[in-house]
Design an enzyme around this catalytic site. Structure first.
Site, PDB file in Angstrom:
ATOM      1  N   CYS A  79       0.962   3.523   1.649  1.00  0.00           N
ATOM      2  CA  CYS A  79       1.199   2.596   0.530  1.00  0.00           C
ATOM      3  C   CYS A  79       2.424   3.039  -0.277  1.00  0.00           C
ATOM      4  CB  CYS A  79      -0.056   2.442  -0.324  1.00  0.00           C
ATOM      5  SG  CYS A  79      -0.014   0.971  -1.362  1.00  0.00           S
ATOM      6  N   HIS A 180      -3.603   0.273   3.830  1.00  0.00           N
ATOM      7  CA  HIS A 180      -4.479   1.429   3.639  1.00  0.00           C
ATOM      8  C   HIS A 180      -5.342   1.634   4.874  1.00  0.00           C
ATOM      9  CE1 HIS A 180      -3.734   2.287  -0.636  1.00  0.00           C
ATOM     10  NE2 HIS A 180      -3.406   1.009  -0.687  1.00  0.00           N
ATOM     11  N   GLU A 182      -7.379   3.904   5.436  1.00  0.00           N
ATOM     12  CA  GLU A 182      -8.708   4.380   5.016  1.00  0.00           C
ATOM     13  C   GLU A 182      -9.606   3.243   4.535  1.00  0.00           C
ATOM     14  OE1 GLU A 182      -5.976   4.555   3.253  1.00  0.00           O
ATOM     15  OE2 GLU A 182      -6.382   4.487   1.096  1.00  0.00           O
TER      16      GLU A 182
END
Lengths: 204, 251
Positions: A79, A180, A182
């Site tokens: 990011c 992202h 994750e």
């Protein structure tokens, strides 16, 4: 051990959880002695570019990261952590980035909804081991108001939001994603797993 | 292409998911982490958790729940309920929440939106608005779980919240909530004409067609609770249906 660089740029726990779920140990720290023992680094970032890059420089981490990269060791930006690797950003002013990738970070233009928030597709620009098992059109989770205008040769995948938006870039030992991983369910997990495998040679 | 999002909403009371607060007699539904994992596996795009017990000593239980959720799911989630300060934001974000939703407290003190957006970024500030139709062809903003009319115009308030730095609007139609007769499409159309941030539509979903209608009206995401909890509408099936009707969805 995977080092998650802590320069007070938002919550890093979710990145650490994701690394743990893949069976790797993760340490969130700004201690360069500890980071230097890591097999690979992750440079996250949430918030405004200016404050992120300023916090990063003030933390004294830049010489360490520069050396890390010059030594050919692996780093993954996420990011704003990706955006910081570019030359310049125009988020609320003009800020100098770390300059590892050519290009500027600019705001999305109206009438697009900003932030670009949600699940969007990966449009693969060129093959890379980071995308092992990932297919063109797989969805990942984005949330950002600015995007990087990158050199096409550096781009591994774009996403489409009004224009071609840099989603993944990479060169030698430097990788970065605008989305992202994750938070991107199975596709994100796969990309993170590939990165850790590439960076560590599969050693946990 | 950016996908339209399907968001299950979980009301949490002392560590348990309960059936919506507007129903008579709260009914225990499930463990939040188990339900969250189920939704994550079924292809929900995001999750929203509301802490419906506002008292401060029970807030810690909620924060523990948030922490456990963040360990276990791989999709973004928003939390809300009684958030009134930058410090509340910080605690919830550090526990692993991706976005924080504010409602009554932002009506009381709109600066909360700006303060939070400046420190944590607009992307994590969701303005949640409970709106009810009035007789002036518009909608009023209600607070305290829909009991108190603030007299604010919902459209004006949404625009103001955007200007203050909110990164997303979650609009709950009080008229349609729990009725299962469809979302308030006029409200969504009106909002999508004036806002440049994403819109989550909430209240009224009863059938798959309702999601199709609300996406065509301009919503970026559709939110619902009990129809997902009780599997009246399976998320996988809903996404197939939307895909067949030319709505971009993640499958």
């Amino acid at each position: 051990m995977i080092g998650i660089i802590d320069y007070k740029a938002g919550n890093l726990l979710n990145v650490s959880h994701a690394v743990n779920r893949l069976g790797y140990e993760a340490v969130i720290t700004d201690d360069t002695d500890l980071l230097s023992k890591a097999e690979a680094l992750i440079l996250p970032g949430v918030g405004a570019f200016g404050s992120c890059v300023e916090n990063f420089r003030n933390s004294g981490l830049q010489p360490f990261v520069d050396k890390w990269i010059n030594d050919g060791k692996y780093i993954l930006g996420i990011c704003v952590g990706m955006q910081m690797l570019f030359e310049r950003s125009f988020e609320m002013g003009e800020y100098k980035g770390l300059g590892y990738f050519k290009g500027d970070v600019v705001r999305f233009e109206e009438p697009l909804k900003v932030p670009h928030m949600g699940w969007n597709t990966l449009n693969i620009n060129r093959p890379d081991p980071l995308l092992d098992g990932v297919e063109n059109g797989n969805y990942v989770y984005f949330v950002h108001s600015y995007h990087a205008l990158a050199d096409k040769n550096d781009v591994i995948a774009y996403t489409d939001y009004g224009t071609d938006v840099t989603a993944i870039i990479g060169r030698e030992n430097i990788y970065a994603t605008q989305f992202h991983p994750e938070k991107s369910s199975k596709t994100g997990e796969l990309i993170l797993k590939n990165y850790l495998t590439i960076a560590t040679g599969g050693e946990k | 292409m950016l996908a339209k999002r399907i968001i299950p909403c979980l009301d949490v009371d002392r560590g348990r998911v309960v059936k919506g607060k507007k129903f008579e007699g709260i009914k225990d539904v499930d463990d939040p982490v188990r339900l969250a994992k189920r939704y994550s596996d079924e292809g929900a795009d995001e999750l929203v958790f509301y802490d419906i017990t506002a008292s401060s000593d029970e807030r810690d239980i909620f924060i523990d729940t948030v922490r456990e959720i963040s360990h276990n799911i791989t999709i973004p989630f928003t939390v809300g309920g009684g958030v009134k300060s930058v410090e509340d934001f910080r605690k919830l974000l550090l526990a692993g929440a991706d976005k924080i939703s504010v409602n009554s407290q932002a009506v009381r003190r709109p600066e909360l939106i700006r303060e939070a957006a400046e420190i944590f970024g607009s992307q994590c500030v969701v303005i949640s608005i409970d709106a009810k139709r009035n007789d002036r062809n518009s909608w009023d903003v209600y607070v305290k779980g829909g009991r108190e009319n603030t007299g604010l115009d919902a459209i004006d308030w949404a625009v103001m919240a955007q200007q203050l730095g909110a990164g997303e609007v979650c609009i709950n139609s009080i008229d349609e909530d729990g009725v299962k007769g469809g979302f308030d499409l006029k409200l969504i159309k009106r909002l999508s004409e004036v806002l440049s941030i994403p819109i989550i539509a909430s209240g009224g979903a009863g059938k798959m067609e309702h999601f199709l209608d609300v996406f065509n009206a301009g919503a970026d995401a559709g939110l619902a609770a009990s129809i997902f909890h009780y599997n009246e509408i399976p998320i996988t099936g809903l996404k197939e249906y939307l895909f067949e009707n030319d709505i971009p969805v993640r499958r």
